[in-house]
Scaffold this motif. Structure first.
Motif, mmCIF file in Angstrom:
data_model
loop_
_atom_site.group_PDB
_atom_site.id
_atom_site.type_symbol
_atom_site.label_atom_id
_atom_site.label_comp_id
_atom_site.label_asym_id
_atom_site.label_seq_id
_atom_site.Cartn_x
_atom_site.Cartn_y
_atom_site.Cartn_z
ATOM 1 N N UNK A 117 -3.927 8.708 18.817
ATOM 2 C CA UNK A 117 -4.513 9.284 17.541
ATOM 3 C C UNK A 117 -3.635 10.014 16.765
ATOM 4 N N UNK A 118 -2.669 11.016 17.361
ATOM 5 C CA UNK A 118 -1.565 11.695 16.727
ATOM 6 C C UNK A 118 -0.949 10.776 15.924
ATOM 7 N N UNK A 119 -0.419 9.595 16.531
ATOM 8 C CA UNK A 119 0.454 8.661 15.818
ATOM 9 C C UNK A 119 -0.345 8.013 14.653
ATOM 10 N N UNK A 120 -1.358 7.730 15.052
ATOM 11 C CA UNK A 120 -2.365 6.854 13.982
ATOM 12 C C UNK A 120 -2.343 7.910 12.617
ATOM 13 N N UNK A 121 -2.774 9.232 12.796
ATOM 14 C CA UNK A 121 -2.999 10.072 11.790
ATOM 15 C C UNK A 121 -1.616 10.166 10.949
ATOM 16 N N UNK A 122 -0.552 10.169 11.400
ATOM 17 C CA UNK A 122 0.829 10.175 10.891
ATOM 18 C C UNK A 122 0.956 9.109 9.966
ATOM 19 N N UNK A 123 0.543 7.842 10.452
ATOM 20 C CA UNK A 123 0.583 6.462 9.799
ATOM 21 C C UNK A 123 -0.396 6.410 8.612
ATOM 22 N N UNK A 124 -1.609 6.968 9.010
ATOM 23 C CA UNK A 124 -2.758 6.607 7.915
ATOM 24 C C UNK A 124 -2.238 7.275 6.494
ATOM 25 N N UNK A 125 -1.409 8.218 6.637
ATOM 26 C CA UNK A 125 -1.081 8.897 5.218
ATOM 27 C C UNK A 125 -0.435 7.531 4.124
ATOM 28 N N UNK A 126 0.031 6.921 4.833
ATOM 29 C CA UNK A 126 0.834 5.908 4.081
ATOM 30 C C UNK A 126 -0.081 4.670 3.512
ATOM 31 N N UNK A 127 -1.171 4.696 3.834
ATOM 32 C CA UNK A 127 -2.302 3.806 3.400
ATOM 33 C C UNK A 127 -2.446 3.352 1.969
ATOM 34 N N UNK A 128 -2.265 4.643 1.366
ATOM 35 C CA UNK A 128 -2.277 4.369 -0.063
ATOM 36 C C UNK A 128 -1.129 3.653 -0.868
#
Ligand code: HEM
Length: 133
Positions: A117-128
């Motif tokens: 979850x920590x890695x996914x959260x740090x990748x999620x910021x690039x969604x936009x």
């Protein structure tokens, strides 16, 4: 004349190396990215979108990126997420499929849920910077 497009979010180092160590440092990340690319290669939802991608380069840049955002002693030498995915018309469904593939790879590597979850959260910021560009 046109301004060049904004580069998007910078790939910035984490405050500490907790995630880097939890992922098993360089070797653990290397193994994870290798698994991830195999899962993508086996995913009919998105594999075609990688048909012309330079896979060796992609593997190297993914390793660097994950290492940097996990707080490891690495340098990201690739392009910005906005630039690299521009014109690829990546949808939310594509993005979600790729995230599912990453989760599958992390499961295979035995990476604990909280670390995932920590890695996914740090990748999620690039969604936009990635979707609908
Ligand atoms: C969190 C999500 C994602 C991350 C962190 C990510 C990261 C990256 C990185 C680091 C590169 C290499 C950059 C470089 O060569 O300088 C790359 C390239 C690429 N990505 Fe993504 N990506 C994501 C989502 C996606 C999605 C959803 C797709 C399509 C389904 C996609 C398709 C591609 C393709 C085709 C390339 C190769 C581009 C080329 O050189 O032709 N990516 N990505």
């Amino acid at each position: 004349s046109h301004e060049p497009p904004a580069p998007g979010l910078a790939i910035t180092p984490a405050a500490d190396d907790t995630l880097y160590r939890a992922l098993g440092q360089r070797e653990g990340i290397q193994s994870l990215i290798r698994s991830f690319l195999y899962v993508i290669a086996d995913d009919p939802r998105i594999v075609d979108q990688f048909a012309e991608a330079p896979i060796d380069r992609l593997e190297e840049k993914l390793n660097e990126m994950v290492c940097v955002i996990a707080g490891g002693p690495c340098h990201y030498s690739g392009d910005s997420m906005r630039r690299v995915h521009r014109g690829k018309h990546i949808s939310n469904a594509d993005f979600n499929a790729l995230v599912e593939d990453l989760i599958k790879a992390m499961d295979r590597e035995g990476i604990p849920f909280t670390v995932q979850n920590t890695l996914l959260a740090r990748l999620a910021v690039f969604h936009g910077d990635i979707v609908h560009r």
